[in-house]
Design an enzyme around this catalytic site. Structure first.
Site, short mmCIF file in Angstrom:
data_model
loop_
_atom_site.label_atom_id
_atom_site.label_comp_id
_atom_site.label_asym_id
_atom_site.label_seq_id
_atom_site.Cartn_x
_atom_site.Cartn_y
_atom_site.Cartn_z
N CYS A 1 -1.89 3.00 -5.79
CA CYS A 1 -1.01 2.08 -5.34
C CYS A 1 0.26 2.18 -6.13
O CYS A 1 0.52 2.42 -7.29
CB CYS A 1 -1.76 0.77 -5.64
N CYS B 1 -4.76 -0.83 -1.78
CA CYS B 1 -4.98 0.68 -1.98
C CYS B 1 -6.40 0.76 -2.50
O CYS B 1 -6.60 -0.09 -3.49
CB CYS B 1 -4.15 1.45 -2.87
N CYS C 1 1.03 -1.03 0.00
CA CYS C 1 -0.06 0.19 0.06
C CYS C 1 0.82 1.22 0.03
O CYS C 1 2.15 1.09 -0.37
CB CYS C 1 -1.17 -0.09 1.09
#
Length: 141
Positions: free
Chosen positions: A89, A84, A9
């Protein structure tokens, strides 16, 4: 050789840290030979609420730390799971099995709802991990 999984993430502070801890605990409990890590594109520090949410399940991630995806040899991972949702991302080039589990950042929840948001995210990651690991475990059983 152990299959490798990387959770990604942005901050490597909440979702990916919880995913790493949950996955490691599930692999240990199921005796699955997986190597599990997490990282972020702009690492910060492990969110204390993430630590608390996993502690409720008996999983200790207090010794985990945020890592940069740029400091890892990403070519060694078999699976990369991005977590994400609204953020951008990290993009990882190369031949790897990519999985995208878009989950809202629980740290963005209002303070009075934050622990609940972390619990919901934790539980959703756990459900997705169960399905993911059951698919991967068959060849390693």
């Amino acid at each position: 050789m152990k299959p490798t999984v990387l959770f990604l993430c942005t901050g490597n502070s909440a979702r990916s840290q919880m995913a790493e801890g949950l996955c490691r605990a599930k692999c240990t409990a199921q005796r699955l030979p997986f190597d599990v890590e997490s990282a972020g594109s702009a690492p910060t520090q492990v969110n204390p609420v993430a630590i608390e949410a996993l502690r409720e399940l008996g999983i200790d991630i207090s010794t985990q730390h945020s890592k940069s995806v740029h400091d890892l040899d990403i070519t060694r991972f078999d699976h990369i799971i991005t977590l994400c949702a609204d953020e951008v991302c990290p993009v990882v080039p190369g031949r790897v099995a990519r999985h995208h589990w878009p989950l809202p950042d629980p740290a963005a929840a209002p303070a009075d709802q934050r622990l609940g948001a972390f619990r919901m995210t934790r539980d959703e990651i756990s459900r997705r991990l169960d399905a993911f690991l059951s698919k991967l475990a068959a060849p390693h059983a």
